[in-house]
Design a protein around this motif. Sequence first.
Motif, PDB file in Angstrom:
ATOM      1  N   ARG A 100       0.843  -1.184   0.000  1.00 50.99           N
ATOM      2  CA  ARG A 100       0.000   0.000   0.000  1.00 50.99           C
ATOM      3  C   ARG A 100       0.881   1.238   0.000  1.00 50.99           C
ATOM      4  O   ARG A 100       1.853   1.311   0.752  1.00 50.99           O
ATOM      5  CB  ARG A 100      -0.894  -0.002   1.232  1.00 50.99           C
ATOM      6  N   GLU A 101       0.525   2.176  -0.830  1.00 48.66           N
ATOM      7  CA  GLU A 101       1.376   3.346  -1.026  1.00 48.66           C
ATOM      8  C   GLU A 101       0.559   4.616  -0.835  1.00 48.66           C
ATOM      9  O   GLU A 101      -0.564   4.721  -1.324  1.00 48.66           O
ATOM     10  CB  GLU A 101       1.941   3.308  -2.445  1.00 48.66           C
ATOM     11  N   THR A 102       1.136   5.580  -0.138  1.00 48.72           N
ATOM     12  CA  THR A 102       0.493   6.877   0.073  1.00 48.72           C
ATOM     13  C   THR A 102       1.418   7.963  -0.420  1.00 48.72           C
ATOM     14  O   THR A 102       2.602   7.961  -0.104  1.00 48.72           O
ATOM     15  CB  THR A 102       0.182   7.102   1.567  1.00 48.72           C
TER      16      THR A 102
ATOM     17  N   TYR B  32      -7.115   1.269  -3.850  1.00 49.28           N
ATOM     18  CA  TYR B  32      -6.877   2.071  -2.664  1.00 49.28           C
ATOM     19  C   TYR B  32      -7.347   3.487  -3.006  1.00 49.28           C
ATOM     20  O   TYR B  32      -7.137   3.971  -4.116  1.00 49.28           O
ATOM     21  CB  TYR B  32      -5.418   2.042  -2.276  1.00 49.28           C
ATOM     22  N   PHE B  34      -8.105   7.718  -1.957  1.00 51.86           N
ATOM     23  CA  PHE B  34      -7.544   8.847  -1.227  1.00 51.86           C
ATOM     24  C   PHE B  34      -8.358  10.101  -1.516  1.00 51.86           C
ATOM     25  O   PHE B  34      -8.904  10.278  -2.606  1.00 51.86           O
ATOM     26  CB  PHE B  34      -6.093   9.122  -1.669  1.00 51.86           C
ATOM     27  N   LYS B  49      -7.501   8.206   3.727  1.00 54.34           N
ATOM     28  CA  LYS B  49      -7.241   7.145   2.760  1.00 54.34           C
ATOM     29  C   LYS B  49      -7.964   5.876   3.186  1.00 54.34           C
ATOM     30  O   LYS B  49      -8.244   5.671   4.368  1.00 54.34           O
ATOM     31  CB  LYS B  49      -5.749   6.885   2.635  1.00 54.34           C
ATOM     32  N   PHE B  51      -7.671   1.692   2.552  1.00 53.23           N
ATOM     33  CA  PHE B  51      -6.973   0.537   1.996  1.00 53.23           C
ATOM     34  C   PHE B  51      -7.856  -0.702   2.079  1.00 53.23           C
ATOM     35  O   PHE B  51      -8.026  -1.437   1.112  1.00 53.23           O
ATOM     36  CB  PHE B  51      -5.661   0.302   2.741  1.00 53.23           C
ATOM     37  N   SER B  52      -8.382  -0.954   3.253  1.00 55.20           N
ATOM     38  CA  SER B  52      -9.232  -2.123   3.453  1.00 55.20           C
ATOM     39  C   SER B  52      -9.920  -1.980   4.799  1.00 55.20           C
ATOM     40  O   SER B  52      -9.681  -1.021   5.534  1.00 55.20           O
ATOM     41  CB  SER B  52      -8.412  -3.417   3.407  1.00 55.20           C
TER      42      SER B  52
END
Lengths: 114, 113
Positions: A100-102, B32, B34, B49, B51-52
């Motif tokens: 996972r990337e932010t 994902y 944002f 954000k 993700f899950s």
Amino acid sequence: DSGVTQTPKHLITATGQRVTLRCSPRSGDLSVYWYQQSLDQGLQFLIQYYNGEERAKGNILERFSAQQFPDLHSELNLSSLELGDSALYFCASSVAEGYRETQYFGPGTRLLVL
Amino acid sequence: AQSVTQPDIHITVSEGASLELRCNYSYGATPYLFWYVQSPGQGLQLLLKYFSGDTLVQGIKGFEAEFKRSQSSFNLRKPSVHWSDAAEYFCAVNRDTGNQFYFGTGTSLTVIP
């Protein structure tokens, strides 16, 4: 403050010139992304580097090039500048949590080509 | 092809009113997600954000967003808007490290007294 720094904040130059924009990512971030934001095009992805290697290319013109150095800072070189290159240029660095990337963005460089 | 749509180019709300900004995505897998905010002349700041896990995520500045897989949406909400929330809001998606981030075209929020 995201921890991503960009210099210079503002740049005014003339058509046909060449400029270099600099980005320092957050400590520990290996990826750097460059974006161009203009009023008519929105936020456009230009190019991504990961640990010194080019990883992905977006809508980057051939007149533009970038590189990432061993210390992980990155430079975006814009040459043969045209009026239409006037825009905000953002750098983002990213942290990966597993897969996972932010992305975290710098304050940007505002380029004005006269 | 992957894409992000923010249907509302511009929204005006009164201070103290609730807010919902829409984001729809098209992606091959569950992405994902944002939300970023950009104040005039500033860079993009991460609001939240997903993700899950829990589909309702909380972010900074009192914002929250809900992921709805069935609607391919990730709408941003705030129960009571403040004048300082006036800004441009961007929705973005990606999937897995190394994949490109896709940004929506943004929604400009104006807050009136």
